[in-house]
Design a protein around this motif. Structure first.
Motif, PDB file in Angstrom:
ATOM      1  N   LEU A 121      -8.704  59.574 -45.586  1.00 34.00           N
ATOM      2  CA  LEU A 121      -7.394  59.223 -46.118  1.00 34.00           C
ATOM      3  C   LEU A 121      -7.482  58.643 -47.525  1.00 34.00           C
ATOM      4  O   LEU A 121      -6.603  58.885 -48.363  1.00 34.00           O
ATOM      5  CB  LEU A 121      -6.709  58.212 -45.187  1.00 34.00           C
ATOM      6  CG  LEU A 121      -6.259  58.716 -43.826  1.00 34.00           C
ATOM      7  CD1 LEU A 121      -5.702  57.562 -42.988  1.00 34.00           C
ATOM      8  CD2 LEU A 121      -5.208  59.822 -43.968  1.00 34.00           C
ATOM      9  N   GLN A 122      -8.532  57.888 -47.798  1.00 33.87           N
ATOM     10  CA  GLN A 122      -8.627  57.179 -49.070  1.00 33.87           C
ATOM     11  C   GLN A 122      -9.238  58.020 -50.177  1.00 33.87           C
ATOM     12  O   GLN A 122      -8.930  57.812 -51.354  1.00 33.87           O
ATOM     13  CB  GLN A 122      -9.415  55.880 -48.871  1.00 33.87           C
ATOM     14  CG  GLN A 122      -8.705  54.890 -47.955  1.00 33.87           C
ATOM     15  CD  GLN A 122      -9.596  53.743 -47.511  1.00 33.87           C
ATOM     16  OE1 GLN A 122     -10.736  53.609 -47.951  1.00 33.87           O
ATOM     17  NE2 GLN A 122      -9.085  52.899 -46.624  1.00 33.87           N
ATOM     18  N   GLY A 123     -10.109  58.953 -49.821  1.00 28.26           N
ATOM     19  CA  GLY A 123     -10.698  59.834 -50.822  1.00 28.26           C
ATOM     20  C   GLY A 123     -11.443  59.070 -51.898  1.00 28.26           C
ATOM     21  O   GLY A 123     -12.172  58.124 -51.621  1.00 28.26           O
ATOM     22  N   GLY A 124     -11.256  59.469 -53.165  1.00 25.86           N
ATOM     23  CA  GLY A 124     -11.918  58.798 -54.267  1.00 25.86           C
ATOM     24  C   GLY A 124     -13.431  58.877 -54.163  1.00 25.86           C
ATOM     25  O   GLY A 124     -13.988  59.948 -53.885  1.00 25.86           O
ATOM     26  N   ALA A 125     -14.091  57.741 -54.354  1.00 28.76           N
ATOM     27  CA  ALA A 125     -15.551  57.709 -54.315  1.00 28.76           C
ATOM     28  C   ALA A 125     -16.102  58.136 -52.964  1.00 28.76           C
ATOM     29  O   ALA A 125     -17.244  58.607 -52.877  1.00 28.76           O
ATOM     30  CB  ALA A 125     -16.047  56.300 -54.657  1.00 28.76           C
ATOM     31  N   ASN A 126     -15.306  58.011 -51.925  1.00 30.65           N
ATOM     32  CA  ASN A 126     -15.770  58.393 -50.592  1.00 30.65           C
ATOM     33  C   ASN A 126     -16.128  59.879 -50.513  1.00 30.65           C
ATOM     34  O   ASN A 126     -16.975  60.282 -49.715  1.00 30.65           O
ATOM     35  CB  ASN A 126     -14.690  58.069 -49.550  1.00 30.65           C
ATOM     36  CG  ASN A 126     -14.421  56.585 -49.448  1.00 30.65           C
ATOM     37  OD1 ASN A 126     -15.280  55.812 -49.074  1.00 30.65           O
ATOM     38  ND2 ASN A 126     -13.206  56.184 -49.806  1.00 30.65           N
ATOM     39  N   GLU A 127     -15.470  60.703 -51.332  1.00 38.11           N
ATOM     40  CA  GLU A 127     -15.689  62.151 -51.256  1.00 38.11           C
ATOM     41  C   GLU A 127     -17.072  62.554 -51.733  1.00 38.11           C
ATOM     42  O   GLU A 127     -17.569  63.618 -51.359  1.00 38.11           O
ATOM     43  CB  GLU A 127     -14.611  62.866 -52.078  1.00 38.11           C
ATOM     44  CG  GLU A 127     -13.197  62.665 -51.539  1.00 38.11           C
ATOM     45  CD  GLU A 127     -12.136  63.309 -52.416  1.00 38.11           C
ATOM     46  OE1 GLU A 127     -12.500  63.784 -53.524  1.00 38.11           O
ATOM     47  OE2 GLU A 127     -10.961  63.334 -52.010  1.00 38.11           O
ATOM     48  N   ALA A 128     -17.698  61.744 -52.561  1.00 41.25           N
ATOM     49  CA  ALA A 128     -19.007  62.085 -53.112  1.00 41.25           C
ATOM     50  C   ALA A 128     -20.152  61.355 -52.424  1.00 41.25           C
ATOM     51  O   ALA A 128     -21.305  61.477 -52.849  1.00 41.25           O
ATOM     52  CB  ALA A 128     -19.021  61.786 -54.614  1.00 41.25           C
ATOM     53  N   GLN A 129     -19.864  60.618 -51.362  1.00 41.20           N
ATOM     54  CA  GLN A 129     -20.916  59.836 -50.724  1.00 41.20           C
ATOM     55  C   GLN A 129     -21.834  60.695 -49.867  1.00 41.20           C
ATOM     56  O   GLN A 129     -21.454  61.772 -49.405  1.00 41.20           O
ATOM     57  CB  GLN A 129     -20.289  58.716 -49.896  1.00 41.20           C
ATOM     58  CG  GLN A 129     -19.657  57.635 -50.762  1.00 41.20           C
ATOM     59  CD  GLN A 129     -19.122  56.473 -49.948  1.00 41.20           C
ATOM     60  OE1 GLN A 129     -18.915  56.585 -48.743  1.00 41.20           O
ATOM     61  NE2 GLN A 129     -18.883  55.356 -50.607  1.00 41.20           N
ATOM     62  N   VAL A 130     -23.037  60.164 -49.643  1.00 36.11           N
ATOM     63  CA  VAL A 130     -24.067  60.878 -48.903  1.00 36.11           C
ATOM     64  C   VAL A 130     -24.145  60.411 -47.456  1.00 36.11           C
ATOM     65  O   VAL A 130     -24.312  61.213 -46.544  1.00 36.11           O
ATOM     66  CB  VAL A 130     -25.443  60.709 -49.591  1.00 36.11           C
ATOM     67  CG1 VAL A 130     -26.539  61.394 -48.775  1.00 36.11           C
ATOM     68  CG2 VAL A 130     -25.394  61.254 -51.012  1.00 36.11           C
ATOM     69  N   SER A 131     -24.003  59.108 -47.233  1.00 35.73           N
ATOM     70  CA  SER A 131     -24.113  58.560 -45.875  1.00 35.73           C
ATOM     71  C   SER A 131     -22.963  59.049 -45.003  1.00 35.73           C
ATOM     72  O   SER A 131     -21.863  59.348 -45.492  1.00 35.73           O
ATOM     73  CB  SER A 131     -24.102  57.031 -45.912  1.00 35.73           C
ATOM     74  OG  SER A 131     -25.254  56.524 -46.546  1.00 35.73           O
ATOM     75  N   ASP A 132     -23.208  59.122 -43.704  1.00 35.49           N
ATOM     76  CA  ASP A 132     -22.172  59.499 -42.745  1.00 35.49           C
ATOM     77  C   ASP A 132     -21.085  58.430 -42.763  1.00 35.49           C
ATOM     78  O   ASP A 132     -21.358  57.254 -42.520  1.00 35.49           O
ATOM     79  CB  ASP A 132     -22.796  59.589 -41.347  1.00 35.49           C
ATOM     80  CG  ASP A 132     -21.840  60.155 -40.298  1.00 35.49           C
ATOM     81  OD1 ASP A 132     -20.615  60.081 -40.514  1.00 35.49           O
ATOM     82  OD2 ASP A 132     -22.324  60.642 -39.258  1.00 35.49           O
ATOM     83  N   PRO A 133     -19.822  58.797 -43.030  1.00 37.63           N
ATOM     84  CA  PRO A 133     -18.766  57.781 -43.076  1.00 37.63           C
ATOM     85  C   PRO A 133     -18.561  57.071 -41.747  1.00 37.63           C
ATOM     86  O   PRO A 133     -17.990  55.972 -41.731  1.00 37.63           O
ATOM     87  CB  PRO A 133     -17.524  58.579 -43.481  1.00 37.63           C
ATOM     88  CG  PRO A 133     -17.830  59.991 -43.114  1.00 37.63           C
ATOM     89  CD  PRO A 133     -19.302  60.142 -43.319  1.00 37.63           C
ATOM     90  N   ALA A 134     -18.995  57.655 -40.643  1.00 28.33           N
ATOM     91  CA  ALA A 134     -18.872  56.986 -39.344  1.00 28.33           C
ATOM     92  C   ALA A 134     -19.658  55.685 -39.309  1.00 28.33           C
ATOM     93  O   ALA A 134     -19.362  54.795 -38.509  1.00 28.33           O
ATOM     94  CB  ALA A 134     -19.354  57.905 -38.231  1.00 28.33           C
ATOM     95  N   TYR A 135     -20.666  55.535 -40.193  1.00 28.67           N
ATOM     96  CA  TYR A 135     -21.496  54.342 -40.235  1.00 28.67           C
ATOM     97  C   TYR A 135     -20.890  53.233 -41.097  1.00 28.67           C
ATOM     98  O   TYR A 135     -21.402  52.113 -41.111  1.00 28.67           O
ATOM     99  CB  TYR A 135     -22.889  54.661 -40.782  1.00 28.67           C
ATOM    100  CG  TYR A 135     -23.683  55.670 -39.990  1.00 28.67           C
ATOM    101  CD1 TYR A 135     -23.416  55.921 -38.647  1.00 28.67           C
ATOM    102  CD2 TYR A 135     -24.706  56.400 -40.595  1.00 28.67           C
ATOM    103  CE1 TYR A 135     -24.154  56.860 -37.927  1.00 28.67           C
ATOM    104  CE2 TYR A 135     -25.462  57.330 -39.879  1.00 28.67           C
ATOM    105  CZ  TYR A 135     -25.174  57.554 -38.551  1.00 28.67           C
ATOM    106  OH  TYR A 135     -25.910  58.481 -37.841  1.00 28.67           O
TER     107      TYR A 135
END
Length: 416
Positions: free
Chosen positions: A339-353
């Motif tokens: 939902l928030q996007g931004g820097a989250n879209e380029a991250q490597v780690s699993d967002p579930a963590y």
């Protein structure tokens, strides 16, 4: 209210010792809410360890005590309800200003009062000790041209004890064998990552020799708290390393963060690796290699994303004594990343963590908070308390200006 006896009720020989001893309160152990796999001591029982950066820090000394003196502070109610819903047996609360009175006030006025239908949480035992935050160093540590203020304190803080921490437990804390490392000097860590002044040829010289003679490794403190669970002991190893930002090209905070994390890696490795370590009472060495432990805290470092030094958390995650067979996750973190996007879209780690909801521009949401048992403890279950937007408990999450914290509670169930 549970407090240490007044000084005039304490034998004279103990007064000086109590003045230097972390505050400890206690009473009979009590069991918490039952879970599907059991709770407490026994062959089919587990113990839930948790960490929560609750953002119960305030802008001025005494303000947290004032806020907790009544049962109607909304942020404190949300924090208490989060803990009640997660139902940990032992919990570290980061960013809780150092004030022993506040420890009892939060327990009496919030944790032990059911919030919005949640069961009260009873923690007969607690532990709090001083923090380096806000303690004047007497030096211009950030090289700004003037000495004084939060950046020049031994750990960042505008007053002594800001951003401190406290542990609540349903099991006895063996305070007589607790170890604190508030005063261990950064320079005394072999191979310390001391920041460098790039304008000079000498290495690692951002801080002068006089500054290094007073600068501790720990920006708050590191505590080894033996938790007595039945006839057994689990060492709760807690800390809150400095954020790896708010500095310059010398990366003094990033380097300090990495070495604060390394401290526990060396400590649990024991033997020669930990031989350099000295606690605040002068005792040397790390944890016995047979000792079981749970490392917990807001480490301010994601294994792959964010601003911390590369490999900082790998010092723990790759340690042969640390059990990483299960990583706490949540559906809410995945949803938030999408939902928030931004820097989250380029991250490597699993967002579930992810455990922290930071700015979407940078660094995005990251895994900052950890509960890491030793390999002698079997992980039965784990989670990040991050409800999705369709969950009624989603109201308990959110960053400023919302009323709780930008971090999420993380818990792990273990059995010996």
């Amino acid at each position: 209210m549970r407090r240490l006896p007044a000084p005039w009720l304490v034998p004279t020989a103990l007064i000086a010792a109590l003045a230097m001893t972390p505050a400890l309160t206690g009473g009979p152990a009590q069991a918490g809410p039952e879970r599907g796999h059991g709770h407490g001591e026994g062959p089919d029982r587990s113990v839930r360890f948790a960490t929560f950066n609750a953002s119960l820090n305030r802008a001025a000394p005494g303000q947290l005590v004032a806020d907790l003196s009544t049962p109607d502070n909304q942020q404190a109610r949300n924090v208490a309800e989060t803990i009640q819903r997660a139902a940990p047996d032992v919990v570290l609360v980061n960013e809780f200003d150092y004030a022993p009175e506040a420890v009892d006030l939060f327990r009496d006025n919030y944790l032990e009062v059911g919030q919005n239908g949640a069961d009260p949480a009873h923690y007969p035992y607690s532990y709090v000790a001083p923090s380096n935050t806000g303690v004047p160093s007497g030096f211009d540590l950030d090289n700004s041209g003037t000495a004084g203020g939060g950046n020049d304190a031994l750990g960042f803080g505008e007053f002594e004890g800001q951003y401190g921490m406290v542990v609540y437990s349903k099991y006895p804390i063996d305070a007589g064998h607790a170890r604190t490392f508030q005063h261990f000097l950064w320079r005394d860590m072999p191979g310390a990552r001391l920041p460098d002044d790039t304008a000079t040829p000498a290495p690692g010289d951002f801080y002068s020799a006089d500054e290094l003679a007073v600068l501790p490794l720990s920006s708050k403190s590191h505590w080894d708290l033996p938790i007595r669970i039945g006839r057994r002991t689990v060492h709760f190893l807690v800390s809150h390393p400095t954020p790896p930002v708010f500095d310059g090209a010398e990366d003094r905070n990033g380097l300090r963060n990495a070495d604060e994390i390394r401290f526990w890696a060396d400590y649990v490795s024991g033997g020669r690796t930990a031989s350099y370590i000295r606690d605040d009472e002068g005792h040397r060495g790390g944890l016995d290699r047979q000792g079981q432990f749970v490392i917990a805290g807001d480490l301010n470092s994601d294994p792959r994303d964010g601003d911390s030094l590369a490999g900082a958390t790998d010092q723990l995650l790759d340690n042969r004594r640390v059990n990483t067979s299960s990583t706490p996750t949540s559906e809410g973190a995945v949803e938030a990343s999408e939902l928030q996007g931004g820097a989250n879209e380029a991250q490597v780690s699993d967002p579930a963590y992810d455990t922290a909801d930071f700015a979407d521009s940078t660094p995005g949401n990251i895994r900052a908070d950890y509960v890491l048992p030793s390999k002698g403890l079997r992980i039965l279950d784990s989670a990040v308390f991050w409800p999705t937007t369709t969950d009624p408990l989603h109201r308990l999450t959110g960053a400023y200006p919302f009323p709780t914290s930008d971090h999420r509670l993380v818990w792990v169930d273990v059995r010996r």
